[in-house]
Write a protein that holds these residues in place. Structure first.
Motif, PDB file in Angstrom:
ATOM      1  N   ASP A 146      -7.156   2.055  -9.277  1.00  0.00           N
ATOM      2  CA  ASP A 146      -5.783   1.743  -8.872  1.00  0.00           C
ATOM      3  C   ASP A 146      -5.793   0.526  -7.954  1.00  0.00           C
ATOM      4  OD1 ASP A 146      -5.310   2.691  -5.814  1.00  0.00           O
ATOM      5  OD2 ASP A 146      -6.780   3.994  -6.810  1.00  0.00           O
TER       6      ASP A 146
ATOM      7  N   GLN B 214      -1.638   1.811 -12.708  1.00  0.00           N
ATOM      8  CA  GLN B 214      -0.523   1.590 -11.769  1.00  0.00           C
ATOM      9  C   GLN B 214      -0.247   0.093 -11.599  1.00  0.00           C
ATOM     10  OE1 GLN B 214      -1.570   3.705  -8.171  1.00  0.00           O
ATOM     11  NE2 GLN B 214      -1.927   5.641  -9.260  1.00  0.00           N
TER      12      GLN B 214
ATOM     13  N   SER C  96      -0.190   1.083 -17.035  1.00  0.00           N
ATOM     14  CA  SER C  96       0.575   1.961 -16.150  1.00  0.00           C
ATOM     15  C   SER C  96       0.898   3.230 -16.923  1.00  0.00           C
ATOM     16  CB  SER C  96       1.859   1.296 -15.662  1.00  0.00           C
ATOM     17  OG  SER C  96       2.659   2.221 -14.947  1.00  0.00           O
TER      18      SER C  96
END
Length: 547
Positions: A172, A202, A236
């Motif tokens: 991330d 993300q 994502s």
């Protein structure tokens, strides 16, 4: 991948594993325990994986807490199979998504995965859309967090790092530079670059203008670990962005039925490269015959080989003088000590195996000469060996030479010195000497008889003459002269023969000593170096075949 390429990959892996197994059997006593454990673990894992389904490809999703790994897993599968939420850790057990259950059970048992989900549609039929996206042989795993505070979770993730066929690392934006991920895991997977995928999850939390900078930063961190060529996919799981790209990468991996073999091959290559780096040289040279002969001579000399050879010469001369000298003077020879008898040598009737010499104990200088010669020989022979191979050789030779002195003493006691039997011509000369002495004594008595007979008024016949010389006079002179001349001639011959006996005795002693030196030092050294060369040849050959 074609069947032919798969078979070639399997054949290459089998060849390398066989080489490692054979090499470990040869070199196990000389390698570090960590190296042996590493090789044993890789081989055991490879043997186990090869016996399981070759039609399934195991893909594992790895990541730290909060990386969105489980959310990505659900997005890839298209179903809510993994638990997600704010409570950490969310994934406590490994979860498996299975697109083809047949034949997958034993493989999942080996992976110790108990939570299993077969991907089907709501009507119980296989989801054709997912089957089209993913190969039917795919096993997708969602693993516990790599940095979980729960020890069991950490162990599960660490174990599966070495078992899955394809590793997907979910990072991330906040923790992509975490040292525990890079130094703790990724650094150890350099050999698996073809089986690794980095997913920067993300990505929706990063502005479009900043994404390239983040990716470049991640690429730079990977480059420090020599992983700069790893594919990176930005995605994502929350918005679905990039998920199809991740699916495509995994689908491509799942279609490669030789992926498990390639993964195992990479592990085996890593072991081989590790072993290869520890090799000092590919081949060590065995000591030459010149060096071997020099060591044998040093030890034989320290054990008095030349001194004994000199004693053989002296002993032969004494025995020869006693058997071929003038009988009236040979008793003087017996007053001299025979050096061989003093050392309890040269006795044919004695059992060599039960006999020991009476030679004096080795002096400090002689003992030091032997130790120095052996140590120098071993040091020169093992100069090119790795350190882990040197000490076992020194210990082995030291153990062999601990009782070498007693063995050499017994060997010398049983060595034929060439003086155990009389020379064939000694009895002949002895007979002639006694005949000459008897003739001289007979002539002397004959001559003495004339004055004695005259004293008692006896008339003896005149002694016959030869060339005007009375026969008894000839007997006296010829007998004495023959004995002396024969004694001198035999002494000269005995000296020549004694020199020959000395040389032969020295060779026999050195040969007896060399047999023990070979058994205690030379052969163990040669065997040790041959073992290293065989081990090195296996590793070097396997390293050349490594990718």
């Amino acid at each position: 991948m074609s069947e032919r390429k798969i078979l070639r990959a399997v054949s290459g892996l089998n060849s390398q594993i066989n080489s490692i197994v054979e090499a470990m059997q040869l070199a196990e006593p000389y390698l570090e325990p960590e190296t042996i454990d590493l090789a044993a673990d890789v081989i055991a894992r490879a043997e186990s994986r090869r016996q399981l389904s070759a039609e399934h490809v195991v893909v594992g999703l790895f990541g730290a807490t909060g990386s969105g790994k489980s959310t990505m897993f659900n997005a890839l599968v298209g179903q809510e199979l993994a638990t997600t939420g704010v409570i950490r850790p969310t994934t406590t057990d490994t979860v498996a998504a299975i697109w083809e259950p047949e034949g997958a059970g034993e493989l999942l048992d080996w992976l110790e995965v108990t939570t299993r989900h077969v991907i089907e549609d709501r009507d119980g039929q296989a989801d054709s859309a997912k089957k089209k996206t993913f190969d039917s042989g795919l096993l997708l795993l969602d693993l516990p967090d790599m940095d979980s505070t729960a020890v069991d979770h950490h162990k599960i993730a660490s174990r599966l790092v070495g078992q899955v066929d394809y590793l997907v690392w979910v990072l991330d934006p906040q923790k992509y530079a975490d040292a525990s991920i890079h130094h703790g895991y990724l650094n150890s997977l350099r050999s698996q670059q073809g089986n690794l995928l980095i997913v920067l999850n993300q990505i929706d939390t990063i502005a479009e203008r900043d994404r390239k900078q983040v990716v470049d930063s991640l690429r730079g961190i990977l480059a420090t670990s020599r992983l700069e060529n790893l594919p990176i996919v930005c995605a994502s799981a929350a918005t679905g962005e990039g998920v199809s790209d991740v699916q495509a990468k995994i689908a491509a991996a799942a279609k490669n039925k030789a992926l498990s073999t390639r993964r195992l091959r990479a592990d085996v290559d890593q072991v081989i490269h590790h072993l290869s780096e520890e090799l000092q040289v590919e081949k060590v040279r065995l000591p030459s015959q010149v060096h071997q002969a020099e060591l044998e001579r040093v030890i034989a000399k320290a054990h008095g080989a030349h001194y004994i050879a000199d004693a053989v010469e002296t002993s032969y001369l004494l025995r020869g003088a006693s058997r071929t000298g003038w009988p009236l003077t040979t008793w003087l020879v017996k007053l001299r000590n025979d050096p061989l008898k003093r050392m309890n040598l040269g006795r044919q009737h004695e059992d060599p195996e039960l006999s020991l010499t009476s030679r004096p104990e080795l002096s400090i200088a002689e003992t030091a000469a032997i130790e120095h010669g052996i140590n120098q020989y071993v040091a020169e022979a093992s100069a090119d060996l790795p350190e882990s191979w040197k000490e076992p050789l020194r210990e082995k030779v030291h153990a062999n030479t601990a009782e070498l002195d007693d063995g050499i003493d017994a060997a010398i006691a049983g060595t034929p010195l060439g003086v155990e039997r009389s020379s064939w011509w000694w009895p002949v000369v002895k007979v002639i000497q006694w005949v000459a002495l008897v003739a001289a004594l007979g002539g002397a008595l004959w001559l003495a008889g004339y004055p004695v007979a005259g004293y008692f008024q006896f008339e003896l016949p005149e002694a016959p003459r030869i060339e005007g010389i009375a026969v008894p006079t000839l007997l006296v002179f010829i007998g004495i002269l023959l004995g002396i001349v024969l004694g001198l001639a035999c002494s000269f011959v005995n000296r020549i023969v004694a020199k020959v006996k000395r040389r032969k005795a020295l060779k026999n002693i050195e040969r007896s000593v060399s047999q023990l030196v070979r058994q205690a030092v030379i052969e163990p050294v040669d065997q040790h170096l041959d073992t290293y060369n065989s081990y090195s040849a296996l590793i070097t050959s396997a390293a050349k075949k490594a990718d």
